[in-house]
Design a protein around this motif. Structure first.
Motif, PDB file in Angstrom:
ATOM      1  N   LEU A  61       0.815  -1.217   0.000  1.00  0.00           N
ATOM      2  CA  LEU A  61       0.000   0.000   0.000  1.00  0.00           C
ATOM      3  C   LEU A  61       0.845   1.262   0.000  1.00  0.00           C
ATOM      4  CD1 LEU A  61      -2.813  -1.115   2.443  1.00  0.00           C
ATOM      5  CD2 LEU A  61      -3.103  -0.554   0.024  1.00  0.00           C
ATOM      6  N   SER A  62       1.921   1.259   0.750  1.00  0.00           N
ATOM      7  CA  SER A  62       2.773   2.449   0.769  1.00  0.00           C
ATOM      8  C   SER A  62       3.515   2.605  -0.560  1.00  0.00           C
ATOM      9  CB  SER A  62       3.745   2.416   1.943  1.00  0.00           C
ATOM     10  OG  SER A  62       4.569   1.284   1.885  1.00  0.00           O
ATOM     11  N   ALA A  63       3.947   1.497  -1.153  1.00  0.00           N
ATOM     12  CA  ALA A  63       4.583   1.579  -2.474  1.00  0.00           C
ATOM     13  C   ALA A  63       3.578   2.044  -3.520  1.00  0.00           C
ATOM     14  CB  ALA A  63       5.165   0.223  -2.860  1.00  0.00           C
ATOM     15  N   LEU A  64       2.331   1.611  -3.404  1.00  0.00           N
ATOM     16  CA  LEU A  64       1.281   2.070  -4.318  1.00  0.00           C
ATOM     17  C   LEU A  64       1.053   3.571  -4.169  1.00  0.00           C
ATOM     18  CD1 LEU A  64      -0.903   1.423  -6.410  1.00  0.00           C
ATOM     19  CD2 LEU A  64      -2.427   0.869  -4.490  1.00  0.00           C
ATOM     20  N   ALA A  65       1.069   4.062  -2.947  1.00  0.00           N
ATOM     21  CA  ALA A  65       0.901   5.504  -2.715  1.00  0.00           C
ATOM     22  C   ALA A  65       2.042   6.290  -3.369  1.00  0.00           C
ATOM     23  CB  ALA A  65       0.837   5.796  -1.216  1.00  0.00           C
ATOM     24  N   ILE A  66       3.254   5.778  -3.265  1.00  0.00           N
ATOM     25  CA  ILE A  66       4.398   6.439  -3.915  1.00  0.00           C
ATOM     26  C   ILE A  66       4.225   6.412  -5.435  1.00  0.00           C
ATOM     27  CG2 ILE A  66       6.891   6.297  -4.329  1.00  0.00           C
ATOM     28  CD1 ILE A  66       7.098   5.170  -1.425  1.00  0.00           C
ATOM     29  N   LEU A  67       3.807   5.271  -5.961  1.00  0.00           N
ATOM     30  CA  LEU A  67       3.593   5.141  -7.403  1.00  0.00           C
ATOM     31  C   LEU A  67       2.513   6.114  -7.889  1.00  0.00           C
ATOM     32  CD1 LEU A  67       4.136   3.630 -10.086  1.00  0.00           C
ATOM     33  CD2 LEU A  67       2.291   2.074  -9.411  1.00  0.00           C
ATOM     34  N   ILE A  68       1.430   6.238  -7.148  1.00  0.00           N
ATOM     35  CA  ILE A  68       0.349   7.159  -7.524  1.00  0.00           C
ATOM     36  C   ILE A  68       0.868   8.595  -7.577  1.00  0.00           C
ATOM     37  CG2 ILE A  68      -1.830   8.186  -6.729  1.00  0.00           C
ATOM     38  CD1 ILE A  68      -2.534   5.346  -5.673  1.00  0.00           C
ATOM     39  N   GLN A  69       1.667   8.980  -6.600  1.00  0.00           N
ATOM     40  CA  GLN A  69       2.229  10.327  -6.607  1.00  0.00           C
ATOM     41  C   GLN A  69       3.166  10.519  -7.794  1.00  0.00           C
ATOM     42  OE1 GLN A  69       1.615  13.080  -4.539  1.00  0.00           O
ATOM     43  NE2 GLN A  69      -0.134  11.776  -4.139  1.00  0.00           N
ATOM     44  N   PHE A  70       3.936   9.507  -8.114  1.00  0.00           N
ATOM     45  CA  PHE A  70       4.850   9.571  -9.257  1.00  0.00           C
ATOM     46  C   PHE A  70       4.066   9.717 -10.561  1.00  0.00           C
ATOM     47  CE2 PHE A  70       7.475   7.312 -12.465  1.00  0.00           C
ATOM     48  CZ  PHE A  70       8.555   8.185 -12.470  1.00  0.00           C
ATOM     49  N   VAL A  71       3.033   8.907 -10.720  1.00  0.00           N
ATOM     50  CA  VAL A  71       2.192   8.990 -11.922  1.00  0.00           C
ATOM     51  C   VAL A  71       1.493  10.342 -11.984  1.00  0.00           C
ATOM     52  CG1 VAL A  71       0.113   8.033 -13.019  1.00  0.00           C
ATOM     53  CG2 VAL A  71       1.892   6.504 -12.146  1.00  0.00           C
ATOM     54  N   GLY A  72       1.073  10.857 -10.832  1.00  0.00           N
ATOM     55  CA  GLY A  72       0.450  12.180 -10.801  1.00  0.00           C
ATOM     56  C   GLY A  72       1.379  13.263 -11.316  1.00  0.00           C
ATOM     57  N   LYS A  73       2.654  13.158 -10.976  1.00  0.00           N
ATOM     58  CA  LYS A  73       3.631  14.133 -11.489  1.00  0.00           C
ATOM     59  C   LYS A  73       3.758  14.017 -13.002  1.00  0.00           C
ATOM     60  CE  LYS A  73       4.987  16.139  -7.786  1.00  0.00           C
ATOM     61  NZ  LYS A  73       4.490  17.466  -7.526  1.00  0.00           N
ATOM     62  N   ILE A  74       3.774  12.784 -13.497  1.00  0.00           N
ATOM     63  CA  ILE A  74       3.872  12.582 -14.948  1.00  0.00           C
ATOM     64  C   ILE A  74       2.638  13.158 -15.643  1.00  0.00           C
ATOM     65  CG2 ILE A  74       3.895  10.833 -16.773  1.00  0.00           C
ATOM     66  CD1 ILE A  74       5.603   9.113 -14.870  1.00  0.00           C
ATOM     67  N   ILE A  75       1.455  12.894 -15.095  1.00  0.00           N
ATOM     68  CA  ILE A  75       0.213  13.405 -15.683  1.00  0.00           C
ATOM     69  C   ILE A  75       0.220  14.926 -15.717  1.00  0.00           C
ATOM     70  CG2 ILE A  75      -2.273  13.644 -15.282  1.00  0.00           C
ATOM     71  CD1 ILE A  75      -2.239  10.731 -14.306  1.00  0.00           C
ATOM     72  N   SER A  76       0.717  15.535 -14.649  1.00  0.00           N
ATOM     73  CA  SER A  76       0.719  17.004 -14.595  1.00  0.00           C
ATOM     74  C   SER A  76       1.682  17.608 -15.610  1.00  0.00           C
ATOM     75  CB  SER A  76       1.065  17.493 -13.191  1.00  0.00           C
ATOM     76  OG  SER A  76       2.408  17.220 -12.884  1.00  0.00           O
ATOM     77  N   MET A  77       2.620  16.802 -16.118  1.00  0.00           N
ATOM     78  CA  MET A  77       3.583  17.312 -17.092  1.00  0.00           C
ATOM     79  C   MET A  77       3.103  17.140 -18.538  1.00  0.00           C
ATOM     80  SD  MET A  77       7.031  15.940 -15.142  1.00  0.00           S
ATOM     81  CE  MET A  77       7.793  15.495 -16.641  1.00  0.00           C
TER      82      MET A  77
END
Length: 168
Positions: A61-77
């Protein structure tokens, strides 16, 4: 919003670090004798199995939370689509970021719960032969769950009251 995202990534990383370390520093240690050399000493205890499952769940779950934040940064770019108005694009990006933030918060809350289950069952695993000590320690650890649900309930009531004020 950026501050919240950074805070959530730090929390997720800390939980992942603790869960990862707990996975290799097992309660009870490892067998040093053949034929089970290198295997967990307490592997057959049901409390150890619950420890391993909950610790693994906290890690995932914590790794998933990190992945979601990482993907969110990519989406925002991703470059904006000129077919849409600037206002619509800003709204769309804000909604995506907000939704990702909520999913990350949920993953972190569930990871914290799983981490506490691992803590309580890990204590019980190593202290099980001393019920006079194991039971009080586990009861103390279980107070966290009562406090967790009390705090979450209060926060949800506060948010609902805040939304009701905004609507009026």
């Amino acid at each position: 919003m950026e501050y919240y995202n950074q805070t959530l990534v730090v929390v997720s990383a800390l939980i992942a670090t603790v869960a990862f370390a707990a996975n290799f520093t097992l309660p009870g240690g490892y067998n040093s004798d053949e034929p089970h050399k290198g295997m967990a000493v307490l592997a057959k205890k049901s409390s150890f199995i619950v420890f391993m499952v909950s610790n693994s769940l906290a890690m995932v779950l914590s790794a998933l939370a990190i992945l979601i934040q990482f993907v969110g940064k990519i989406i925002s770019m991703v470059p904006d689509n000129p077919a849409y108005s600037i206002e619509y694009q800003l709204l769309l990006n804000a909604n995506r970021s907000e939704n990702l933030l909520y999913v990350t918060i949920l993953c972190n809350l569930l990871a914290i719960l799983a981490m506490m289950v691992a803590f309580v069952t890990g204590n019980y695993t190593v202290l099980g032969f001393l019920p006079g000590l194991a039971i009080p320690v586990c009861i103390l650890g279980c107070f966290f769950f009562v406090l967790f649900f009390f705090v979450i309930n209060k926060i949800l009531k506060w948010l609902k009251a805040s939304d009701d004020e905004d609507l009026s």
